[in-house]
Design a protein around this motif. Structure first.
Motif, PDB file in Angstrom:
ATOM      1  N   UNK A   5     -36.657  59.291  33.259  1.00 52.68           N
ATOM      2  CA  UNK A   5     -35.555  59.433  32.301  1.00 52.68           C
ATOM      3  C   UNK A   5     -34.689  58.176  32.312  1.00 52.68           C
ATOM      4  N   UNK A   6     -34.070  57.913  31.177  1.00 52.35           N
ATOM      5  CA  UNK A   6     -33.163  56.765  31.033  1.00 52.35           C
ATOM      6  C   UNK A   6     -31.786  57.183  31.534  1.00 52.35           C
ATOM      7  N   UNK A   7     -31.507  56.923  32.816  1.00 54.49           N
ATOM      8  CA  UNK A   7     -30.253  57.368  33.437  1.00 54.49           C
ATOM      9  C   UNK A   7     -29.645  56.249  34.274  1.00 54.49           C
ATOM     10  N   UNK A   8     -28.330  56.336  34.456  1.00 48.94           N
ATOM     11  CA  UNK A   8     -27.632  55.508  35.439  1.00 48.94           C
ATOM     12  C   UNK A   8     -27.568  56.321  36.728  1.00 48.94           C
ATOM     13  N   UNK A   9     -27.980  55.747  37.845  1.00 50.55           N
ATOM     14  CA  UNK A   9     -27.987  56.484  39.114  1.00 50.55           C
ATOM     15  C   UNK A   9     -26.819  56.040  39.993  1.00 50.55           C
ATOM     16  N   UNK A  10     -26.250  57.013  40.698  1.00 48.53           N
ATOM     17  CA  UNK A  10     -25.153  56.741  41.640  1.00 48.53           C
ATOM     18  C   UNK A  10     -25.524  57.384  42.972  1.00 48.53           C
TER      19      UNK A  10
END
Length: 449
Positions: free
Chosen positions: A43-48
């Motif tokens: 998936x196209x996500x920003x990870x933290x």
């Protein structure tokens, strides 16, 4: 929409994959880097990286201006979900929802407490799964079942096995004489593809057919499947976890005999003390000798809900070969769903799909009353409330340029319900059941705003 998902486990990853098909700004939080790496691949996500209960982690994720915060760490991290959701709300997230594993929290008066604490929705996937299975046991000819407005409209799903009377017929062959039909085929799942049918679409063997019906039309619609309804008097459940326990409790007044097979001795002792009617058997549900010894062939339905998808599938296959008419397996690995159906399992339950549908409603307008992701298909079924000023009220359906990848199935108007056709004109405050493919959900939503 800016969405933050706290928890990159199976449920969180599936939600990220599903929500990334829309024009959403997605961020996902997890304390395990390996989980974040996996979800980044699908998936196209920003990870933290960090704990969802850490204020600095929540600030880094942008919680202050999030439209939706979803806390879906695994079931044993219920407290993490509740704390992170409450923090997110206080920090500025517009809507928050949390996964729980305590049925006490779902009681009406207790849910109000959590609403006051800022949590907009609590969801308990295991309880939802148990209730879905009980619905399937009421409609035994279907692989999936859903009610709208307390049964005024119903969705049934059946597979066209060899000999089904609908094979090689077209959709228009299902339509009875006269203008008003009590049922309508709204989707077909075929070899991994979902088709929104037209009048001329032809059914073939192996099709999974989704039909919307009025309450009077269910029995007639099911005749096209070639499957007979079964009276469930004797039920065997393999797996005494939360789903098995809740299912037994819900079904104990509806059947004569419930047998439950559970492998953990201490859990068997607990179940024997807390369940009034179920007979608890200590053993392995995969053991065919045990199934034979417990007379599985004499049971009307067999449900496998252990923590292992493989065990559930194999147990159902064994029970089916021994003559049980209705088998249901809880399958968490989505890739195994088609495998299970191909091996003869009558119905499959998947908690991730159930959960995703409940949460996905929050990404659409407040006119969406319910949504469900369908097993065996990438389509969703939604229930909308018609806004008085919405585009959907501007004339007959045939003139509205409604997306071809979606179809309006049925309408609930006051105390009446009916199946929609091309000449139907929707009115303000109608409740409308829509089937849609993921790529047009936003377009469909705009018709009802």
């Amino acid at each position: 929409m800016k969405i933050i998902i706290a928890g990159a486990g199976e449920v969180g990853s599936h939600l990220a994959k599903m929500l990334s098909t829309e024009s959403n700004d997605l961020t996902i939080i997890d304390s395990h880097e390996a989980n974040l790496n996996k979800v980044s691949q699908i998936a196209d996500v920003v990870t933290v990286l960090g704990s969802p209960t850490s204020i600095s982690t929540l600030q880094q994720a942008g919680t202050a201006d999030a439209d939706l915060f979803i806390a879906v760490s695994p079931a044993h991290d219920q407290d993490v979900n509740l704390i992170s959701a409450m923090l997110a709300k206080k920090m500025g997230s517009k809507k928050v929802t949390a996964r729980i594993n305590n049925d006490e929290y779902m009681h009406y008066e207790n849910k109000l407490l959590f609403t006051e604490l800022g949590i907009d929705l609590l969801f308990y996937p295991e309880k939802i799964a148990a209730y879905e299975i009980s619905d399937l046991l009421k409609q035994t000819g279907t692989t999936e079942f859903m009610e709208f407005a307390r049964g005024k409209l119903q969705m049934v799903v059946f597979r066209l096995d060899d000999g089904a009377p609908l094979i090689q017929k077209c959709v228009y062959d299902m339509l009875p004489l006269g203008n008003q039909t009590p049922y309508k085929a709204v989707a077909i799942a075929r070899e991994g593809t979902t088709i929104i049918p037209t009048r001329d679409t032809r059914f073939v063997e192996g099709d999974l057919v989704f039909v919307i019906c009025t309450s009077d039309g269910v029995k007639e619609a099911m005749t096209y499947s070639g499957k007979n309804e079964i009276d469930i008097n004797k039920l065997m459940i393999v797996g005494g976890g939360r789903i098995g326990e809740m299912l037994a409790r819900k079904m104990e007044n509806n059947v004569e005999i419930i047998k439950m097979i559970e492998q953990r001795e201490e859990r068997c002792e607990y179940l024997a003390e807390t369940l009034d009617k179920a007979l608890i058997i200590h053993g392995d549900g995969r053991n065919t000798d045990l199934l034979i010894e417990e007379d599985v062939k004499d049971f009307d339905a067999f449900v496998a809900v252990t923590s292992s998808s493989e065990t559930n599938i194999l147990a159902c296959v064994a029970a089916k070969k021994m003559g049980v008419p209705k088998t249901i397996a809880e399958v968490e690995n989505i890739e195994y769903i088609k495998l299970a159906e191909g091996m003869g399992v009558d119905a499959v339950i998947n908690k991730k799909l159930i959960t995703a549908g409940r949460i996905f409603r929050f990404t659409l307008s407040n006119k969406v009353r319910s949504i469900k992701c369908l097993n065996g298909s990438d389509a969703e079924v939604l229930e909308f409330l018609v806004n008085p000023d919405s585009n959907i009220t501007r004339g007959p359906l045939k003139d509205l340029k409604f997306p071809k990848e979606a179809i309006i199935g049925g309408v609930i108007r006051g105390n009446e319900s009916f199946i929609a056709n091309e000449y139907t004109e929707l009115k303000p405050y109608d409740r409308v059941v829509v089937f849609a493919l993921p790529q047009v959900l936003s377009k469909v939503n705009n018709f009802f705003i």
